[in-house]
Design an enzyme around this catalytic site. Structure first.
Site, PDB file in Angstrom:
ATOM      1  N   ASP A  68       0.811  -1.223   0.000  1.00 17.44           N
ATOM      2  CA  ASP A  68       0.000   0.000   0.000  1.00 17.44           C
ATOM      3  C   ASP A  68       0.839   1.266   0.000  1.00 17.44           C
ATOM      4  O   ASP A  68       2.058   1.220   0.170  1.00 17.44           O
ATOM      5  CB  ASP A  68      -0.972  -0.013   1.195  1.00 17.44           C
ATOM      6  CG  ASP A  68      -0.313  -0.457   2.501  1.00 17.44           C
ATOM      7  OD1 ASP A  68       0.934  -0.423   2.591  1.00 17.44           O
ATOM      8  OD2 ASP A  68      -1.034  -0.829   3.433  1.00 17.44           O
ATOM      9  N   ASN A 137      -7.256  -2.718  14.575  1.00 19.82           N
ATOM     10  CA  ASN A 137      -8.663  -2.924  14.208  1.00 19.82           C
ATOM     11  C   ASN A 137      -8.859  -4.132  13.286  1.00 19.82           C
ATOM     12  O   ASN A 137      -9.937  -4.335  12.754  1.00 19.82           O
ATOM     13  CB  ASN A 137      -9.231  -1.655  13.552  1.00 19.82           C
ATOM     14  CG  ASN A 137      -8.584  -1.339  12.209  1.00 19.82           C
ATOM     15  OD1 ASN A 137      -7.701  -2.059  11.751  1.00 19.82           O
ATOM     16  ND2 ASN A 137      -9.016  -0.268  11.579  1.00 19.82           N
ATOM     17  N   HIS A 139      -7.272  -4.710  10.407  1.00 19.20           N
ATOM     18  CA  HIS A 139      -7.026  -4.531   8.969  1.00 19.20           C
ATOM     19  C   HIS A 139      -5.774  -5.275   8.525  1.00 19.20           C
ATOM     20  O   HIS A 139      -4.866  -5.521   9.318  1.00 19.20           O
ATOM     21  CB  HIS A 139      -6.981  -3.043   8.576  1.00 19.20           C
ATOM     22  CG  HIS A 139      -5.762  -2.276   9.012  1.00 19.20           C
ATOM     23  ND1 HIS A 139      -5.760  -0.906   9.122  1.00 19.20           N
ATOM     24  CD2 HIS A 139      -4.512  -2.665   9.341  1.00 19.20           C
ATOM     25  CE1 HIS A 139      -4.560  -0.497   9.489  1.00 19.20           C
ATOM     26  NE2 HIS A 139      -3.791  -1.548   9.635  1.00 19.20           N
ATOM     27  N   GLU A 144      -9.717  -1.940   5.589  1.00 23.48           N
ATOM     28  CA  GLU A 144     -10.275  -1.616   6.901  1.00 23.48           C
ATOM     29  C   GLU A 144     -11.583  -2.382   7.142  1.00 23.48           C
ATOM     30  O   GLU A 144     -12.294  -2.718   6.183  1.00 23.48           O
ATOM     31  CB  GLU A 144     -10.576  -0.109   6.961  1.00 23.48           C
ATOM     32  CG  GLU A 144      -9.373   0.796   6.690  1.00 23.48           C
ATOM     33  CD  GLU A 144      -8.493   0.997   7.917  1.00 23.48           C
ATOM     34  OE1 GLU A 144      -8.379   0.068   8.746  1.00 23.48           O
ATOM     35  OE2 GLU A 144      -7.914   2.086   8.046  1.00 23.48           O
TER      36      GLU A 144
HETATM   37  P1  PGA Z   1       2.315  -1.417  12.569  1.00 29.05           P
HETATM   38  O1  PGA Z   1       1.119  -1.392  11.545  1.00 29.05           O
HETATM   39  O2  PGA Z   1       3.280  -2.446  12.083  1.00 29.05           O
HETATM   40  O3  PGA Z   1       2.920  -0.029  12.505  1.00 29.05           O
HETATM   41  O4  PGA Z   1       1.743  -1.753  13.904  1.00 29.05           O
HETATM   42  C1  PGA Z   1       0.572  -2.604  11.138  1.00 29.05           C
HETATM   43  C2  PGA Z   1      -0.642  -2.355  10.285  1.00 29.05           C
HETATM   44  O5  PGA Z   1      -1.323  -1.338  10.484  1.00 29.05           O
HETATM   45  O6  PGA Z   1      -0.925  -3.187   9.418  1.00 29.05           O
END
Ligand code: PGA
Length: 242
Positions: A68, A137, A139, A144
């Protein structure tokens, strides 16, 4: 099938993950590797750099696809995922930059571009190994929790929870982009092998939910992985036990 691996701490998790990537590159030097950004894989990237510098791990024929990118910030912006990937990995290994692909958050015709990104993955033979993090959350990439999930690469809105979680990288929460381009759930599920990493107490609730899930639900995008035949979840003690 989901295989669960629990490591003592973040350092061990990072080494185990890097080693799995190493094994795949050694088996297939032309590996197509799906990469993730965020804090979670940073330790794995650090270890991959060490394996390259000290043990000669060769990335020269590897192709990478990132999950992404934010929409609306330039590639050169220190918070862009283009910048992040160069800074944290690409500048320190012998990868051919022509073989690295990250969604273009500045594409003039985003819908057409999204289709092209999925097509390009297919043209390169599909992703052999996809690295994933997980949001608090649930995702995966920027897919999301919602009533529906996108199958292919798409432009998506970020939830308040994600904007808040990612604001730690920006000067203020207002600077966090509200839109992103992300590989869809289908793009991710087509990967032959998936490794999901999670560390720290903050991820414990979502990991608990994922590990006890017996149904898939778009409200927990990571639950889609229950349908995949080759997923390894690597956790540290904190993410596993809370
Ligand atoms: P993070 O993000 O590795 O910074 O915790 C993971 C994500 O949001 O997929």
């Amino acid at each position: 099938m989901m295989k669960i691996v629990v490591e003592k701490n973040y350092e061990d998790l990072s080494k185990v993950a890097a080693n799995l990537v190493r094994e795949e590159i050694e088996k297939n030097p032309k590996l197509v590797l799906g990469l993730a950004t965020g804090s979670t894989p940073e330790g794995m990237y650090k270890e991959l750099i060490r394996l390259h510098k000290e043990e000669g791990l060769d990335f020269s024929k590897v192709t990478t696809f990132n999950l992404d990118e934010y929409v609306g910030i330039e590639e050169e912006h220190p918070n862009s995922y283009h910048y992040f990937m160069k800074d944290i990995l690409f500048n320190h290994i012998n990868i051919d930059m022509n073989n690295t692909f990250i969604p273009d958050g500045q594409a003039e015709n985003p819908e057409e571009y999204c289709k092209k990104y999925d097509k390009l993955i297919e043209e390169k033979g599909g992703i052999d190994l996809q690295i994933l993090g997980i949001g608090e959350n649930g995702h995966i990439a920027f897919n999301e929790p919602d009533e529906e999930l996108n199958v292919g690469t798409s432009i998506v809105g970020l939830t308040e929870s994600t904007i808040e979680a990612n604001s730690r990288f920006f000067d203020s929460i207002d600077e966090v982009p509200k839109t992103a381009i992300t590989m869809g759930i289908g793009s991710i599920m087509k990967a032959k092998k998936i490794i999901l990493l999670a560390n720290g107490k903050k991820k414990a609730p979502v990991i608990k939910e994922l590990l006890k899930a017996e149904k898939i639900t778009t409200k927990l995008p990571a639950s889609m992985l229950l349908l995949h035949h080759d997923v390894t979840i690597i956790l540290d003690e904190e993410a596993y036990r809370g």
